[in-house]
Design an enzyme around this catalytic site. Structure first.
Site, PDB file in Angstrom:
ATOM      1  CG  ASP A  35       0.498  -6.468   0.114  1.00  0.00           C
ATOM      2  OD1 ASP A  35       1.356  -6.974   0.862  1.00  0.00           O
ATOM      3  OD2 ASP A  35      -0.548  -7.052  -0.229  1.00  0.00           O
ATOM      4  CG  HIS A 178      -2.024  -1.792   0.495  1.00  0.00           C
ATOM      5  ND1 HIS A 178      -3.052  -2.231   1.298  1.00  0.00           N
ATOM      6  CD2 HIS A 178      -1.935  -2.664  -0.540  1.00  0.00           C
ATOM      7  CE1 HIS A 178      -3.574  -3.335   0.768  1.00  0.00           C
ATOM      8  NE2 HIS A 178      -2.919  -3.612  -0.341  1.00  0.00           N
TER       9      HIS A 178
END
Length: 211
Positions: A35, A178
């Site tokens: 992400d 991430h």
């Protein structure tokens, strides 16, 4: 104090009916997701490492990051990865009205839609109102959540604890890292260990294609 779960308890899934939390499969395969990118350093590092392990992943991109580092999406696609939508500017769905939230999603999709493929969406922070969920599903999006969260964005993270939770993943688990500047220090310490562990156990890493 940590305000998130490294492994989601079963009751969390009740909040978002129809969302994907785990992929139904009996094969030894896992689903890596990233992400908040693309980021010139973190995403490039991730792509290099995935190539080393012949692993595929799904990247949930933020529109503002795409505007700065969109060239990395071409590399993602060319190397067999998948791209999903993570909104244009990473708003919290719980404090956003449905109309403005959908505008965020559309703005991001206009930047990432390289081939008119599947519509995958992950809400920032995992937060959605029911009206937003309903509108996104009506628009054709699959809502992708997760079973295991690395917590790599947390500067106070206990890496050993997090890796321990990740190593308990089983077939069909969706793992979240991430590819962002904030998470990079933890990411580069944890991701190689997770890839090595599961590769040694004979697992493969797949994209979230054709769920």
């Amino acid at each position: 104090m940590r305000r998130y779960f490294l492994k989601n308890p079963f009751w969390v899934r009740w909040r978002y009916p129809g969302a994907v939390w785990k992929v139904p499969t009996t094969k030894r395969e896992l689903f890596l997701t990233f992400d908040d990118g693309p980021h010139p350093v973190a995403t490039s590092y991730v792509l290099d490492l995935l190539a080393k392990y012949q692993a595929k992943a799904t990247f949930f991109c933020v529109g503002t990051c795409v505007e700065r580092s969109g060239h990395l999406m071409e590399r993602m696609v060319s190397e067999g990865h998948m791209i999903g939508n993570h909104t244009h500017s990473h708003p919290d769905g719980w404090v956003s009205d449905t109309a403005s939230y959908l505008e965020e999603v559309t703005a991001c999709q206009n930047l990432i839609d390289l081939s008119g493929g599947e519509l995958l969406f992950r809400p920032p922070y995992g937060n959605l109102r029911f009206g937003q969920l309903k509108a996104l599903k009506k628009a054709g999006y699959q809502i992708i959540m997760w079973s295991h969260l690395s917590g790599d964005f947390d500067q106070a993270l206990d890496r050993e604890q997090s890796v321990g939770y990740m190593k308990k993943a089983d077939s069909g688990s969706i793992l979240v890292f991430h590819d962002s500047e904030k998470a990079f220090e933890n990411l580069r310490e944890m991701l190689p260990r997770v890839l090595e562990h599961f590769s040694t156990l004979g697992y493969s890493f797949k994209t979230l294609r054709n769920l």
